[in-house]
Scaffold this active site. Structure first.
Site, PDB file in Angstrom:
ATOM      1  N   LYS A 113       0.885  -1.179   0.000  1.00 42.31           N
ATOM      2  CA  LYS A 113       0.000   0.000   0.000  1.00 42.31           C
ATOM      3  C   LYS A 113       0.916   1.221   0.000  1.00 42.31           C
ATOM      4  CE  LYS A 113      -2.087   3.022   1.983  1.00 42.31           C
ATOM      5  NZ  LYS A 113      -1.932   4.441   1.591  1.00 42.31           N
ATOM      6  N   SER A 157       4.467   7.299  10.395  1.00 37.96           N
ATOM      7  CA  SER A 157       4.451   8.057  11.656  1.00 37.96           C
ATOM      8  C   SER A 157       4.197   7.131  12.854  1.00 37.96           C
ATOM      9  CB  SER A 157       3.359   9.112  11.594  1.00 37.96           C
ATOM     10  OG  SER A 157       2.102   8.469  11.446  1.00 37.96           O
ATOM     11  N   GLY A 204       1.657   4.053  13.105  1.00 33.70           N
ATOM     12  CA  GLY A 204       2.373   2.818  13.450  1.00 33.70           C
ATOM     13  C   GLY A 204       1.698   2.092  14.607  1.00 33.70           C
ATOM     14  N   GLU A 246       8.807   0.945  11.290  1.00 33.33           N
ATOM     15  CA  GLU A 246       9.902   1.898  11.049  1.00 33.33           C
ATOM     16  C   GLU A 246       9.274   3.281  11.129  1.00 33.33           C
ATOM     17  OE1 GLU A 246      13.000   0.829  10.440  1.00 33.33           O
ATOM     18  OE2 GLU A 246      12.551  -1.291  10.174  1.00 33.33           O
ATOM     19  N   CYS A 303      13.195  10.818   7.923  1.00 35.96           N
ATOM     20  CA  CYS A 303      12.936  10.369   9.299  1.00 35.96           C
ATOM     21  C   CYS A 303      14.171  10.448  10.191  1.00 35.96           C
ATOM     22  CB  CYS A 303      12.408   8.949   9.277  1.00 35.96           C
ATOM     23  SG  CYS A 303      13.458   7.845   8.318  1.00 35.96           S
TER      24      CYS A 303
HETATM   25  P1  NAD Z   1       1.810   8.291   7.862  1.00 33.93           P
HETATM   26  O1  NAD Z   1       1.974   7.467   9.073  1.00 33.93           O
HETATM   27  O2  NAD Z   1       0.786   9.374   7.875  1.00 33.93           O
HETATM   28  O3  NAD Z   1       1.439   7.372   6.611  1.00 33.93           O
HETATM   29  C1  NAD Z   1       2.217   6.265   6.268  1.00 33.93           C
HETATM   30  C2  NAD Z   1       1.373   5.273   5.501  1.00 33.93           C
HETATM   31  O4  NAD Z   1       0.358   4.792   6.370  1.00 33.93           O
HETATM   32  C3  NAD Z   1       0.670   5.853   4.273  1.00 33.93           C
HETATM   33  O5  NAD Z   1       0.702   4.904   3.250  1.00 33.93           O
HETATM   34  C4  NAD Z   1      -0.745   6.037   4.783  1.00 33.93           C
HETATM   35  O6  NAD Z   1      -1.721   5.998   3.760  1.00 33.93           O
HETATM   36  C5  NAD Z   1      -0.889   4.856   5.709  1.00 33.93           C
HETATM   37  N1  NAD Z   1      -1.978   4.990   6.704  1.00 33.93           N
HETATM   38  C6  NAD Z   1      -2.564   6.120   7.167  1.00 33.93           C
HETATM   39  N2  NAD Z   1      -3.529   5.810   8.063  1.00 33.93           N
HETATM   40  C7  NAD Z   1      -3.536   4.460   8.167  1.00 33.93           C
HETATM   41  C8  NAD Z   1      -4.286   3.544   8.958  1.00 33.93           C
HETATM   42  N3  NAD Z   1      -5.246   3.949   9.784  1.00 33.93           N
HETATM   43  N4  NAD Z   1      -3.993   2.227   8.853  1.00 33.93           N
HETATM   44  C9  NAD Z   1      -3.017   1.795   8.025  1.00 33.93           C
HETATM   45  N5  NAD Z   1      -2.292   2.614   7.244  1.00 33.93           N
HETATM   46  C10 NAD Z   1      -2.550   3.943   7.317  1.00 33.93           C
HETATM   47  O7  NAD Z   1       3.252   8.844   7.524  1.00 33.93           O
HETATM   48  P2  NAD Z   1       3.680   9.835   6.374  1.00 33.93           P
HETATM   49  O8  NAD Z   1       3.198  11.204   6.724  1.00 33.93           O
HETATM   50  O9  NAD Z   1       3.317   9.255   5.045  1.00 33.93           O
HETATM   51  O10 NAD Z   1       5.285   9.751   6.459  1.00 33.93           O
HETATM   52  C11 NAD Z   1       6.022  10.473   7.351  1.00 33.93           C
HETATM   53  C12 NAD Z   1       6.412   9.640   8.557  1.00 33.93           C
HETATM   54  O11 NAD Z   1       7.110   8.470   8.150  1.00 33.93           O
HETATM   55  C13 NAD Z   1       7.367  10.386   9.460  1.00 33.93           C
HETATM   56  O12 NAD Z   1       7.023  10.184  10.803  1.00 33.93           O
HETATM   57  C14 NAD Z   1       8.705   9.728   9.151  1.00 33.93           C
HETATM   58  O13 NAD Z   1       9.657   9.886  10.162  1.00 33.93           O
HETATM   59  C15 NAD Z   1       8.307   8.319   8.931  1.00 33.93           C
HETATM   60  N6  NAD Z   1       9.338   7.571   8.182  1.00 33.93           N
HETATM   61  C16 NAD Z   1      10.110   6.632   8.845  1.00 33.93           C
HETATM   62  C17 NAD Z   1      11.109   5.938   8.163  1.00 33.93           C
HETATM   63  C18 NAD Z   1      12.000   4.921   8.865  1.00 33.93           C
HETATM   64  O14 NAD Z   1      12.685   4.168   8.182  1.00 33.93           O
HETATM   65  N7  NAD Z   1      12.015   4.871  10.180  1.00 33.93           N
HETATM   66  C19 NAD Z   1      11.319   6.167   6.798  1.00 33.93           C
HETATM   67  C20 NAD Z   1      10.527   7.112   6.163  1.00 33.93           C
HETATM   68  C21 NAD Z   1       9.523   7.807   6.861  1.00 33.93           C
END
Ligand code: NAD
Length: 497
Positions: free
Chosen positions: A192, A246, A250, A267, A301
Site C-alpha cells: 500500500k 508516523s 504505526g 519503522e 525520518c
Molecule cells: P503516515 O503514518 O501518515 O502514513 C504512512 C502510511 O500509512 C501511508 O501509506 C498512509 O496511507 C498509511 N496509513 C494512514 N492511516 C492508516 C491507517 N489507519 N492504517 C493503516 N495505514 C494507514 O506517515 P507519512 O506522513 O506518510 O510519512 C512520514 C512519517 O514516516 C514520518 O514520521 C517519518 O519519520 C516516517 N518515516 C520513517 C522511516 C523509517 O525508516 N524509520 C522512513 C521514512 C519515513
C-alpha cells in the site's frame, strides 16, 4: 547549466500519467477499485494534477491478499531455487535501471523530490534488489544440528503473503528496502503506497510483470490510509507486516496486527541529534549539516533536527549556518539549479509553518525565520530553511516537524552533549562531530538510538542494519542479513537415532 522543466518530461512518462485512472495491480492484472472511487495525485512543485488513481477498498485489499496467497501456493515462486528466483529479480533490477530516467522523473514529479535525488533513489532500489538477491544465494537453507541421540536439522522457508505500508518521502527506495529481502526469500507481497506518492510503485508492479515475475507475487493496492491501509494492516491472511510511517499510524498498524497475531515491523519517525564539538572542521561540518537538513526538504525520518553545539563555537557555528542556509536555492524540483524542492503537500507545509509558530510561542528564538517561499512561476508547496534555538523542552525540539528546520542548543561538555542528545522519546539516528576519535567513539556508543554516525549524517551502507528503537520503531529493521532472515520461518526436524 541546462534547466530541466516539465517540458522535458519523457514521452513514456507523459503516456504513463495520461493512462489514468491508474490501476491497482492484483494477481498481475490492472484493476479498478471495487466502487470505482479515485483519488488525485499532484505535483507538489506546481499543484498540477499528475494522475487520477483508483482508490482501493477493503474488498480490493482482500482480493490482493488472496492473490498473494494463491501465487505463493500455485505459482511455484517459493519453490524456485534462489538462483532461478534471482534471475527474475535481477531482470527486475536491470529493467528498473534501464528505465531509471523515466522512474526518476515519475518519482521527482510525484514527491517534489529534486530530480538528481530521485535518480539516486531509483539506483538505490536497483542496488538493494541485487544485494539481497545475491545474499539469498549464499544462505544455507538446511542446517544440521549437533544433538545427542537424535538426527536434527532446521529448514528455512518463506512465510507467505507479506504486507507493506509505505510513507510518501522515499517511495521507490523504501520499496527496495522492504520488497527485496521479502521476495529474495520467496515470499509474495501486497504493497500500500502512500496516497500522496503512489506512481512509482504502480509502475514497478507493471514492470515486474513485464520481466516475468509470476502474477500475484507483487500486488499493489493504492488508496487512502483508511480504508486501504487499515484493511491491509488488519488482514488476517498476512504472515508478516512491515509499516514505515508516523508513530501515530504505526501504533494503529501494530494494534491491528497484534489482534491477528501477525508480526509487525514498525519503522517510525525520529528527532535525531547532531552533537558538534569545538574541534571540528567548522566550514565542512556546517556544509554537511546544511545538506542534511535541506535534503528532500527535511522530510527524512533520520535527519539531524536537533543541533547540539559545544559552547566555545556556538556563536560562530550559528552565524556560519545562517549564512549558508540563506544561500540554499529553493526551486522547482525538475530545475537542475534547485537545491531544495517543495514539501509534499499543503498539509505538510502548514505543519512546518505551524511548528515554527508554536516553537516561538513557547519561547524559542527564531534565528533564521524560514516561512513560505515563493518560486517564480510555480504555485507549489515551498518553504525556506529555518533555525530555532533554545531549550529542548520546546515543542519544536521535542516533536518531529518533517521540514527544513533545525533546533539549536549549546552544551558545556561531553556529558551534557550526550545527556541532551538522549533527551527525546525517539531513538532513530544521531551523529557526533569531532576530530578526536576517542571522543567520537565514546559519544557514538553512549547515544541511545539504533543508528549513530561519526562526522556524517544519513549513512546507509548496504549490510549495516538500519532500525528504530523507542518511539522510532520496533521489529528488527532493514538493510542487513538479519532482514533477509526475518523473511524465512525456521522449522526444526528431529528423529531419534
Ligand atoms: P503516515 O503514518 O501518515 O502514513 C504512512 C502510511 O500509512 C501511508 O501509506 C498512509 O496511507 C498509511 N496509513 C494512514 N492511516 C492508516 C491507517 N489507519 N492504517 C493503516 N495505514 C494507514 O506517515 P507519512 O506522513 O506518510 O510519512 C512520514 C512519517 O514516516 C514520518 O514520521 C517519518 O519519520 C516516517 N518515516 C520513517 C522511516 C523509517 O525508516 N524509520 C522512513 C521514512 C519515513
Amino acid at each position: 547549466m541546462a534547466k530541466m522543466t516539465r517540458n522535458d518530461v519523457l514521452p513514456e512518462v507523459v503516456e504513463y500519467l495520461a493512462g489514468g485512472p491508474l490501476p491497482g495491480v492484483i494477481g498481475g492484472q490492472k484493476v479498478a477499485s471495487a466502487n470505482q472511487e479515485t483519488f488525485t495525485t499532484c505535483d507538489p512543485g506546481s499543484r498540477e494534477t499528475l494522475a487520477e488513481v483508483y482508490a482501493m477498498q477493503p474488498a480490493d485489499v482482500d482480493r490482493a491478499v488472496q492473490a498473494a496467497q494463491q501465487a505463493f501456493d500455485k505459482s511455484g515462486w517459493p519453490q524456485l531455487s534462489p538462483n532461478d528466483r534471482g534471475v527474475l529479480l535481477h531482470r527486475l533490477a536491470d529493467a528498473v535501471e534501464q528505465r531509471k530516467k523515466s522512474l526518476a522523473q515519475i518519482e521527482a514529479l510525484d514527491c517534489g523530490k529534486v530530480y538528481a535525488q530521485a535518480e539516486a533513489d531509483v539506483q538505490n532500489f536497483v542496488d538493494t534488489t541485487r544485494y539481497f538477491t545475491d545474499m539469498a544465494l549464499h544462505i544455507q537453507h538446511r542446517s544440521a544440528l549437533a544433538v545427542a541421540r537424535h538426527e536434527a536439522w532446521t529448514v528455512r522457508a518463506p512465510w507467505g503473503p507479506c504486507g507493506f505500508i509505505f510513507p510518501w518521502n522515499f517511495p521507490i527506495l523504501l520499496a527496495g528496502w522492504g520488497l527485496a529481502p521479502a521476495l529474495a526469500a520467496g515470499n509474495t507481497v501486497v504493497i500500500k503506497p502512500a496516497e500522496d506518492t503512489p506512481l512509482s510503485t504502480i509502475y514497478l508492479a507493471l514492470l515486474a510483470k513485464e520481466v516475468g515475475i509470476p502474477d500475484g507475487v507483487i500486488n499493489v493496492v493504492p488508496g487512502l490510509g483508511d480504508p486501504a491501509g487499515a484493511a491491509l494492516a488488519g488482514h488476517p491472511g498476512l504472515k508478516r507486516m512491515s509499516f514505515t510511517g508516523s508513530p501515530e499510524v504505526g501504533r494503529l498498524v501494530g494494534e491491528a496486527c497484534g489482534r491477528n497475531l501477525v508480526p509487525a515491523k514498525l519503522e517510525l519517525g525520529g528527532k535525531g541529534a547532531a552533537v558538534v564539538f569545538d574541534d571540528v572542521d567548522l566550514p565542512q561540518t556546517v556544509e554537511k549539516l546544511v545538506q542534511a537538513i535541506t535534503f528532500h526538504c527535511g522530510q527524512v525520518c533520520c535527519d539531524a533536527t536537533r543541533w547540539l553545539i559545544h559552547k566555545p563555537i556556538y556563536d560562530q557555528f550559528v552565524s556560519a549556518c545562517v549564512e549558508r542556509l540563506q544561500k540554499v536555492v529553493v526551486g522547482y524540483q525538475m530545475d537542475r539549479r534547485t537545491q531544495m524542492g517543495p514539501v509534499v503537500s499543503e498539509k505538510q507545509r502548514q505543519r512546518v509553518l505551524g511548528y515554527l509558530k508554536r516553537g516561538q510561542e513557547e519561547g524559542a528564538e527564531l534565528v533564521l525565520p524560514g516561512g513560505a517561499a515563493e518560486v517564480d512561476g510555480r504555485d507549489g508547496f515551498y518553504v525556506k530553511p529555518a533555525l530555532l534555538a533554545g531549550s529542548l523542552d520546546n515543542v519544536a525540539a521535542r516533536e518531529e516537524i518533517f521540514g527544513p528546520v533545525a533546533y539549536l542548543t549549546p552544551f558545556a561538555d561531553e556529558a551534557e552533549g550526550i545527556r541532551l542528545a538522549n533527551q527525546t522519546d525517539y531513538g532513530l539516528a544521531n551523529s557526533v562531530w569531532s576530530s578526536d576519535w576517542d571522543r567520537c567513539y565514546r559519544v557514538a556508543e553512549a547515544m541511545v538510538a539504533a543508528n549513530n554516525w561519526i562526522n556524517a549524517h544519513n549513512l546507509f551502507p548496504l549490510g549495516v542494519p538500519y532500525a528504530g528503537m523507542n518511539k522510532s520503531g520496533l521489529g528488527g529493521g532493514v538493510l542487513s542479513v538479519h532482514t533477509l532472515f526475518d523473511y524465512w520461518r525456521s522449522t526444526s526436524v528431529v528423529r531419534p537415532l
